[in-house]
Design a protein around this motif. Structure first.
Motif, PDB file in Angstrom:
ATOM      1  N   GLY A 103     -17.862  27.279  22.607  1.00 37.98           N
ATOM      2  CA  GLY A 103     -17.155  26.197  23.288  1.00 37.98           C
ATOM      3  C   GLY A 103     -17.545  26.110  24.751  1.00 37.98           C
ATOM      4  N   ALA A 104     -17.614  27.264  25.428  1.00 38.91           N
ATOM      5  CA  ALA A 104     -18.039  27.267  26.830  1.00 38.91           C
ATOM      6  C   ALA A 104     -19.480  26.802  26.959  1.00 38.91           C
ATOM      7  CB  ALA A 104     -17.871  28.670  27.419  1.00 38.91           C
ATOM      8  N   PHE A 105     -20.333  27.259  26.042  1.00 35.51           N
ATOM      9  CA  PHE A 105     -21.739  26.838  26.043  1.00 35.51           C
ATOM     10  C   PHE A 105     -21.866  25.326  25.889  1.00 35.51           C
ATOM     11  CE2 PHE A 105     -24.788  25.528  22.684  1.00 35.51           C
ATOM     12  CZ  PHE A 105     -25.926  25.415  23.481  1.00 35.51           C
TER      13      PHE A 105
ATOM     14  N   GLY B 192     -21.317  20.385  42.681  1.00 37.08           N
ATOM     15  CA  GLY B 192     -20.303  20.644  41.677  1.00 37.08           C
ATOM     16  C   GLY B 192     -20.120  22.122  41.416  1.00 37.08           C
ATOM     17  N   ALA B 193     -19.175  22.405  40.523  1.00 39.83           N
ATOM     18  CA  ALA B 193     -18.855  23.790  40.205  1.00 39.83           C
ATOM     19  C   ALA B 193     -18.455  23.916  38.754  1.00 39.83           C
ATOM     20  CB  ALA B 193     -17.722  24.289  41.097  1.00 39.83           C
ATOM     21  N   VAL B 194     -18.808  25.047  38.186  1.00 36.82           N
ATOM     22  CA  VAL B 194     -18.363  25.424  36.841  1.00 36.82           C
ATOM     23  C   VAL B 194     -17.556  26.703  36.982  1.00 36.82           C
ATOM     24  CG1 VAL B 194     -19.060  26.111  34.514  1.00 36.82           C
ATOM     25  CG2 VAL B 194     -20.399  24.391  35.767  1.00 36.82           C
ATOM     26  N   VAL B 195     -16.366  26.709  36.380  1.00 37.97           N
ATOM     27  CA  VAL B 195     -15.519  27.895  36.371  1.00 37.97           C
ATOM     28  C   VAL B 195     -15.242  28.248  34.918  1.00 37.97           C
ATOM     29  CG1 VAL B 195     -13.317  28.902  37.065  1.00 37.97           C
ATOM     30  CG2 VAL B 195     -14.446  27.235  38.562  1.00 37.97           C
ATOM     31  N   ILE B 196     -15.685  29.419  34.502  1.00 37.74           N
ATOM     32  CA  ILE B 196     -15.507  29.867  33.126  1.00 37.74           C
ATOM     33  C   ILE B 196     -14.384  30.889  33.069  1.00 37.74           C
ATOM     34  CG2 ILE B 196     -16.580  31.135  31.224  1.00 37.74           C
ATOM     35  CD1 ILE B 196     -19.258  29.968  32.076  1.00 37.74           C
TER      36      ILE B 196
ATOM     37  N   GLY C 113     -20.033  37.754  26.339  1.00 37.55           N
ATOM     38  CA  GLY C 113     -21.043  36.700  26.284  1.00 37.55           C
ATOM     39  C   GLY C 113     -20.799  35.615  27.317  1.00 37.55           C
ATOM     40  N   MET C 114     -19.538  35.309  27.567  1.00 35.26           N
ATOM     41  CA  MET C 114     -19.212  34.282  28.551  1.00 35.26           C
ATOM     42  C   MET C 114     -19.578  34.719  29.965  1.00 35.26           C
ATOM     43  SD  MET C 114     -15.622  33.162  26.783  1.00 35.26           S
ATOM     44  CE  MET C 114     -15.127  31.823  27.869  1.00 35.26           C
ATOM     45  N   VAL C 115     -19.490  36.008  30.236  1.00 37.64           N
ATOM     46  CA  VAL C 115     -19.934  36.524  31.534  1.00 37.64           C
ATOM     47  C   VAL C 115     -21.439  36.315  31.682  1.00 37.64           C
ATOM     48  CG1 VAL C 115     -20.255  38.617  32.903  1.00 37.64           C
ATOM     49  CG2 VAL C 115     -18.053  38.173  31.803  1.00 37.64           C
TER      50      VAL C 115
ATOM     51  N   ALA D  84     -14.160  25.637  32.065  1.00 35.96           N
ATOM     52  CA  ALA D  84     -14.343  25.954  30.643  1.00 35.96           C
ATOM     53  C   ALA D  84     -13.350  27.051  30.296  1.00 35.96           C
ATOM     54  CB  ALA D  84     -15.774  26.392  30.373  1.00 35.96           C
ATOM     55  N   ASN D  85     -12.179  26.631  29.867  1.00 34.26           N
ATOM     56  CA  ASN D  85     -11.042  27.533  29.739  1.00 34.26           C
ATOM     57  C   ASN D  85     -10.602  27.767  28.302  1.00 34.26           C
ATOM     58  OD1 ASN D  85      -8.439  28.827  30.836  1.00 34.26           O
ATOM     59  ND2 ASN D  85      -7.633  27.076  29.691  1.00 34.26           N
ATOM     60  N   ALA D  86     -11.117  26.986  27.351  1.00 33.14           N
ATOM     61  CA  ALA D  86     -10.630  27.078  25.974  1.00 33.14           C
ATOM     62  C   ALA D  86     -10.950  28.439  25.369  1.00 33.14           C
ATOM     63  CB  ALA D  86     -11.243  25.975  25.124  1.00 33.14           C
TER      64      ALA D  86
END
Length: 253
Positions: free
Chosen positions: A107-109, A125-129, A151-153, A78-80
């Motif tokens: 967007g990340a949410f 799996g993995a999620v990388v923000i 908030g993303m943290v 989730a890089n945007a």
């Protein structure tokens, strides 16, 4: 690496570096981006979708397409993100505040919301923000951006708790100042807001790190590949800065 990887904002900048790194590691790559021209310039063997991550219907359609084509997903990057306005808090328009949080945090949410059922069914799996060091420190004149990145943290740490019992990991990368066109725009805007030159602002950012330099897209991409790999199988809920070690987040020069 045998994996299916989605990178949002993957057609340029840090996202493009991530896509190239995952491709080089042997992963299947799917890039989503709002920029049609940048998508057209991506390698033909990458899957590509023009998507605004702040639009839930578009995000839902993206994940439906991924399931139809791949049958699942192994890694969400989730890089945007957008830089948002450069202004003192009293001068920030509510619309600009909302626009910044919409792409970065919402967007990340939304991507995590629609990836989670897929990853949980697989039990892997993995999620990388991609957050920012602005999500670890304050950031004068950039309140919307800092608020979104903090908030993303929190989102990433919560996802690690929710998804961990299902065998899914989530980590957050906090880049420092990254060489490239996007940062050039930030430098110019901050120089104007602070009555400084672009070079003075650049020097201030570099001097704020113990290594005295900006990072590059491939530095962040290498961390994303590691966090998505089996080598990081028990790394979850972590906030990892790739920033040359920030020692002063707001140096005065």
């Amino acid at each position: 690496m045998s994996a299916r990887v989605l990178i949002t904002a993957g057609a340029s900048g840090v996202g493009r570096a991530m896509a190239e790194a995952f491709d080089a590691a042997g992963a299947q790559v799917w890039v989503a981006d709002v920029d049609h021209a940048a998508l057209a310039n991506c390698p033909a063997h990458w899957n590509r979708s023009q998507v605004n991550v702040a639009d839930e219907a578009a995000v839902a359609g993206l994940f439906a397409d991924i399931e139809a084509a791949w049958g699942g997903l192994d890694t969400l990057c989730a890089n945007a993100g957008v830089a948002g306005p450069t202004a003192l808090i009293e001068d920030v328009a509510l619309g600009d505040w909302r626009a910044c949080l919409s792409v970065n945090l919402e967007g990340a949410f939304l991507c995590a919301k629609h990836a989670a059922p897929i990853l949980k069914r697989q039990r892997s799996g993995a999620v990388v923000i991609t957050s920012s060091t602005a999500g670890q420190y304050g950031y004068p004149n950039r309140a919307p951006y800092a608020a979104a990145k903090w908030g993303m943290v929190g989102l990433g740490k919560t996802l690690a708790m929710e998804l961990g019992p299902h065998g899914v990991r989530c980590n957050v990368i906090c880049p420092g100042a990254v060489e490239g066109p996007r940062m050039e725009g930030v430098l110019e805007r901050e120089a104007s807001a602070k009555g400084m030159t672009r070079d003075q602002v650049y020097a201030g950012y570099a001097a704020g790190t113990s290594m005295g330099r900006f990072v590059e897209g491939h530095d962040i991409a290498n961390m994303a590949v590691f966090l998505a790999s089996d080598a990081a199988r028990l790394v979850s809920g972590q906030v990892i800065a790739v920033d040359g070690h920030t020692v002063n987040p707001d140096p005065k020069i």
